[in-house]
Design a protein around this motif. Structure first.
Motif: not given
Lengths: 99, 368
Positions: B151-158, B177-190
């Motif tokens: 959330g505080t440091a976006v990685n846009e790869n996915w 759109d890439v940036r915003e999509a990436s923000r939406a997937f923050t916190g999705w991890t394993f």
């Protein structure tokens, strides 16, 4: 070359059941002329569609072998070997690389 | 003559929707009929599953190969060569081709097998559901670094690959759109990776961390809201570009070779009418892949596309092994590791067969 050699190594082995099945089907047609050997192998490997030039090349090789038949034990071994070699030639054609 | 044409058409179907078939099978299928065969292929559950117990009896290490990629290859090859559900395996290969991951980075073949299993299971189901499943798949999360998307440091790869490679293609979205999509997937991890020593690999599991998710407002493809990853996927699948992209992939894989994917934004499809027909079905069926495949295999553009597709390395290797009847695991004698080199394509030597096959599968040693 890797893909051709891989397939050729398989279809040239008459002990494998799928190759045996092709040979057995050809056997039921009796003694085969060079053209019949080529067309029979093309049919049972696909059917595979080849250009007239490719077919001519295959027939030219088959003509060097003469007729192929399974009348005796000796001729059967030779015939099995020729079918395997014809299948190997077919899988090495440009056309066989397409589906 | 008509019978011969039926055989030729059936052979075409089985080469594309499977890995080819011998004459006995083609004759049986021709007698059953073309459309009935298509339906059987589309419903793999009507056919028996691969006998994995026989595989595990002789190759137990292929269950959880972990750090032994050759044993994972054995598992995949065994399924490909022995399946009675050829389209199920073909679709698993298709989705692996689209959602490509690899052991070179993942370094955990257990997870790769799990991912292939997801493709088997959902490959002919709903595309939206599959996309969501893959977005939550730990293998994909690690492959495309979404575990480093904070959330505080976006990685846009996915986020970028989701739009570029998995759903719409270049030209259908902006950098924002890439940036915003990436923000939406923050916190999705394993769950935290444990060092593989001393106990070896362990199963990975999806984890959502709300404290690491950017819950702020986002603007994505003309929509505005406090989107999370699922919202992004719901927006993506509704885009006309998504339908065109997925259907062009299916056409390229099953019908006739297209230009390479990066050129799709500038190269028109080989057959626009075909893509339009598939696209309409994709949208009308609400992203049901089985419905699209039914239209595809029963179409005249498919039936008339014989020999217009260069066999992939997988099709060459698997099709050949199935044709000659190798690698069946049925004969216990061939599993005793006593067979001699001329019979190497038998049970005991599957690792070698797989190694050669996988080298060819990789494309690295195969001339185009």
């Amino acid at each position: 070359m890797a893909r051709i050699n891989f397939v050729a190594g398989l279809v040239g082995d008459p002990s494998l059941p799928g190759v045996r099945a092709i040979i057995d089907r050809l056997k039921t047609k009796g003694t085969l002329s060079p053209e019949q050997l080529v067309d029979g192998c093309l049919d049972l490997l696909g059917p595979v569609e080849v250009s007239s030039e490719t077919r001519q090349e295959l027939v030219a090789q088959a003509k060097e072998w003469g007729q192929t038949g399974w009348a005796s034990e000796t001729s059967s071994k030779t015939a099995d070997k020729r079918v395997g070699e014809m299948l190997q030639l077919i899988v090495a054609t440009r056309e066989y690389q397409f589906a | 003559m008509a019978y011969q044409e039926d055989i030729a058409l059936m052979a075409h179907l089985m080469r594309r929707a499977g890995f080819g078939a011998g004459r006995d099978e083609l004759e049986a299928r021709a007698a059953k009929g073309y459309e009935a065969t298509v339906e059987e292929l589309l419903h793999p559950e009507t056919q028996p599953a691969v006998d994995v117990y026989t595989l595990l009896r002789y190759q137990p290490a292929s269950l959880l190969p972990g750090g032994q990629p050759p044993m994972g290859n054995v598992n995949i090859m065994y399924h490909l060569v022995n399946t009675k559900r050829p389209l199920e395996e073909k679709m698993a290969l298709f989705w692996h081709h689209v959602f490509a991951t690899g052991n070179s980075k993942v370094d955990n073949y257990d997870q790769l097998l799990e991912q292939i299993g997801l493709f088997r299971q959902g490959g002919m189901g709903n595309y939206r559901d599959l996309l969501l499943t893959i977005a939550r798949n730990p293998t994909m999360i690690f492959w495309l670094d979404n575990n480093q998307n904070h959330g505080t440091a976006v990685n846009e790869n996915w986020g970028r690959e989701l739009l570029e490679l998995f759903s719409m293609g270049v030209g259908a979205y902006t950098e924002k759109d890439v940036r915003e999509a990436s923000r939406a997937f923050t916190g999705w991890t394993f769950e935290t990776k444990i060092p593989r020593l001393p106990y070896g690999r362990f199963p990975w599991k999806f984890e959502y961390r709300p404290e690491d998710h950017d819950d702020g407002e986002k603007e994505f493809l003309g929509h505005r809201g406090r989107f999370d990853g699922e919202d992004i996927i719901d927006i993506v699948v509704e885009q006309p570009a998504c339908a065109r992209f997925v259907c062009r992939h299916l056409y390229n894989f099953f019908v006739a070779d297209e230009a390479q994917v990066p050129a799709w934004s500038i190269e028109p499809p080989r057959d626009q009418k075909a893509i339009d027909a598939l696209t309409a079905t994709f949208r009308q069926s609400r992203f049901d892949i089985r419905s699209v495949l039914r239209v595809l295999f029963n179409s005249s553009f498919f039936k008339n596309a014989r020999f217009q597709h260069l066999k992939s390395p997988a099709e060459v290797v698997v099709g050949s092994l199935r044709l000659v009847g190798a690698m069946s695991y049925r004969d216990p004698d061939t599993a005793t590791c006593r067979c001699s080199p001329p019979t190497w394509v038998r049970t005991c030597s599957i690792p070698r067969a797989s190694r050669d096959g996988i080298r060819a599968l990789s494309g690295s040693t195969v001339a185009p």
